[in-house]
Design a protein around this motif. Structure first.
Motif, mmCIF file in Angstrom:
data_model
loop_
_atom_site.group_PDB
_atom_site.id
_atom_site.type_symbol
_atom_site.label_atom_id
_atom_site.label_comp_id
_atom_site.label_asym_id
_atom_site.label_seq_id
_atom_site.Cartn_x
_atom_site.Cartn_y
_atom_site.Cartn_z
ATOM 1 N N VAL A 99 0.818 -1.206 0.000
ATOM 2 C CA VAL A 99 0.000 0.000 0.000
ATOM 3 C C VAL A 99 0.857 1.264 0.000
ATOM 4 N N VAL A 100 1.779 1.393 0.941
ATOM 5 C CA VAL A 100 2.633 2.575 1.038
ATOM 6 C C VAL A 100 4.073 2.127 1.287
ATOM 7 N N PRO A 101 4.968 2.298 0.342
ATOM 8 C CA PRO A 101 6.361 1.896 0.555
ATOM 9 C C PRO A 101 7.032 2.729 1.637
ATOM 10 N N VAL A 102 7.977 2.135 2.333
ATOM 11 C CA VAL A 102 8.784 2.882 3.294
ATOM 12 C C VAL A 102 9.488 4.017 2.567
ATOM 13 N N GLY A 103 9.466 5.206 3.157
ATOM 14 C CA GLY A 103 10.119 6.360 2.556
ATOM 15 C C GLY A 103 9.205 7.265 1.765
ATOM 16 N N SER A 104 7.950 6.860 1.576
ATOM 17 C CA SER A 104 7.024 7.701 0.798
ATOM 18 C C SER A 104 6.580 8.912 1.624
ATOM 19 N N PRO A 105 6.696 10.127 1.083
ATOM 20 C CA PRO A 105 6.168 11.302 1.785
ATOM 21 C C PRO A 105 4.653 11.402 1.599
ATOM 22 N N ILE A 106 3.942 11.635 2.695
ATOM 23 C CA ILE A 106 2.485 11.674 2.674
ATOM 24 C C ILE A 106 2.017 12.962 3.368
ATOM 25 N N PRO A 107 1.089 13.729 2.765
ATOM 26 C CA PRO A 107 0.526 14.878 3.481
ATOM 27 C C PRO A 107 -0.284 14.402 4.689
ATOM 28 N N TRP A 108 -0.149 15.106 5.819
ATOM 29 C CA TRP A 108 -0.792 14.689 7.055
ATOM 30 C C TRP A 108 -1.377 15.918 7.755
ATOM 31 N N ASP A 111 -0.165 17.872 13.654
ATOM 32 C CA ASP A 111 1.198 18.272 14.003
ATOM 33 C C ASP A 111 2.027 17.119 14.549
ATOM 34 N N GLU A 112 1.390 16.001 14.890
ATOM 35 C CA GLU A 112 2.105 14.832 15.388
ATOM 36 C C GLU A 112 1.947 13.699 14.386
ATOM 37 N N ALA A 113 3.057 12.998 14.118
ATOM 38 C CA ALA A 113 3.013 11.867 13.187
ATOM 39 C C ALA A 113 2.430 10.641 13.882
ATOM 40 N N PRO A 114 1.694 9.785 13.158
ATOM 41 C CA PRO A 114 1.172 8.551 13.757
ATOM 42 C C PRO A 114 2.305 7.559 14.031
ATOM 43 N N LYS A 115 1.990 6.527 14.777
ATOM 44 C CA LYS A 115 2.977 5.511 15.123
ATOM 45 C C LYS A 115 3.555 4.883 13.851
ATOM 46 N N GLY A 116 4.879 4.750 13.815
ATOM 47 C CA GLY A 116 5.546 4.163 12.664
ATOM 48 C C GLY A 116 5.896 5.161 11.580
ATOM 49 N N TRP A 117 5.589 6.448 11.811
ATOM 50 C CA TRP A 117 5.852 7.495 10.827
ATOM 51 C C TRP A 117 6.671 8.616 11.480
ATOM 52 N N LEU A 118 7.313 9.432 10.662
ATOM 53 C CA LEU A 118 8.088 10.579 11.140
ATOM 54 C C LEU A 118 7.670 11.831 10.388
ATOM 55 N N LEU A 119 7.630 12.971 11.094
ATOM 56 C CA LEU A 119 7.509 14.249 10.408
ATOM 57 C C LEU A 119 8.796 14.499 9.630
ATOM 58 N N MET A 120 8.690 15.059 8.444
ATOM 59 C CA MET A 120 9.874 15.314 7.613
ATOM 60 C C MET A 120 10.384 16.721 7.908
ATOM 61 N N GLU A 121 11.310 16.817 8.877
ATOM 62 C CA GLU A 121 11.813 18.100 9.345
ATOM 63 C C GLU A 121 13.333 18.164 9.301
ATOM 64 N N PHE A 268 -0.258 21.411 5.030
ATOM 65 C CA PHE A 268 -0.214 20.086 5.615
ATOM 66 C C PHE A 268 1.200 19.822 6.092
ATOM 67 N N ASN A 269 1.354 18.908 7.020
ATOM 68 C CA ASN A 269 2.686 18.378 7.339
ATOM 69 C C ASN A 269 2.969 17.191 6.429
ATOM 70 N N TYR A 270 4.246 17.038 6.040
ATOM 71 C CA TYR A 270 4.649 15.834 5.327
ATOM 72 C C TYR A 270 5.216 14.843 6.340
ATOM 73 N N ILE A 271 4.729 13.602 6.254
ATOM 74 C CA ILE A 271 5.243 12.536 7.102
ATOM 75 C C ILE A 271 5.783 11.435 6.196
ATOM 76 N N VAL A 272 6.622 10.574 6.756
ATOM 77 C CA VAL A 272 7.231 9.493 5.999
ATOM 78 C C VAL A 272 7.163 8.218 6.824
#
Length: 275
Positions: A99-108, A111-121, A268-272
């Motif tokens: 569904v979503v490969p590791v490393g894909s940037p996603i609009p979110w 302000d907090e990323a969900p579990k298993g994801w990181l904000l791209m900062e 939006f925030n970008y998360i990965v």
């Protein structure tokens, strides 16, 4: 490769089972009537259920790497299925078709990323081997950034500063409106009560020698003088009449706009996905 021992029943060619059309017509709401179940009906029922179980087992074995056998417990089978599902939605290994490969940037939209994801900062990728392989030592800082499709000749993940495409503006025929024939006129500003200084020419007698009737010489020179004091006044100015005409306008327009070039947007925030 992990094996799957749960195999479908009566699945071979020519098996003793009902056709699909007959199975659809069969009233299954009350099950078998006492003492009347035929082998054809029983085989069809077992074949249907075992086909689903076999497909479930195959998915669990392929995705988890765990053997699925007929004697494993329910909890073991559930764990294998969870592992396979995690693999499928790509929580860690980047399986093609996930569904979503590791490393894909996603609009979110938080302000907090969900579990298993990181904000791209722009943070370090240490501890995330897949992200390090994709991005290098640090994630891109996506705050205030747009993503653009990579055109030919440009490196993936390269950045560009904001820019406006080079262009010109037609000077057109900008001018003042025609004023018609007129005679410019006006007045000086009032100067208030005042006088003017000037040098006046005068003469005086010197030693004997002629020049005056009495025989003295004459010396001519300038000396400072003042006009009489005039009351406050102004001067009328009248210039030569001119024909109808216009005046050309030259120079630049004033500055317009803000401190950056941007399209209409929403934040939006970008998360990965991190792992």
């Amino acid at each position: 490769m992990a094996k799957n021992s749960i195999q479908p029943w009566a699945n071979g060619t020519g098996s003793n089972r009902m056709t699909d059309a007959a199975y659809q017509r069969w009233d299954k709401s009350h099950g078998f009537e006492k003492g009347t179940a035929s082998s054809e009906e029983a085989n069809t029922l077992w074949a249907t259920n075992s086909l689903v179980a076999s497909a479930f087992g195959q998915f669990a074995a392929d995705g988890s790497g765990t053997d699925v056998t007929t004697d494993m417990g329910r909890d073991q089978l559930v764990d294998a299925f969870k592992a396979a599902l995690t693999q499928f939605i790509n929580m860690g290994t980047g399986v093609p078709g996930s569904v979503v490969p590791v490393g894909s940037p996603i609009p979110w939209p938080k302000d907090e990323a969900p579990k298993g994801w990181l904000l791209m900062e722009g943070q370090s990728t240490d501890g995330f081997p897949v992200l390090k392989q994709l991005y290098g030592d640090r994630l891109p800082d996506m705050r205030g950034q747009f993503i653009r499709g990579c055109e030919q000749g440009r490196a993936v993940l390269s950045t560009q500063d904001d820019q406006i495409k080079a262009h010109e503006h037609d000077k057109g025929s900008l001018s003042t409106s025609e004023a018609g024939g007129h005679t410019p006129s006006g007045k000086t500003a009032p100067a208030g009560e005042h006088f003017h200084n000037y040098d006046r020419q005068t003469s005086e007698r010197t030693e004997d020698g002629g020049g005056f009737d009495d025989g003295y010489k004459k010396r001519v020179f300038n000396e400072p003088a003042e006009t009489s004091v005039e009351p406050a006044h102004e001067h009328e100015l009248v210039m030569e009449a001119v024909d109808p005409h216009i005046h050309p306008v030259t120079g630049n327009t004033g500055s317009f706009g803000g401190n950056e070039t941007r399209p209409r947007n929403i934040a939006f925030n970008y998360i990965v996905r991190a792992a």
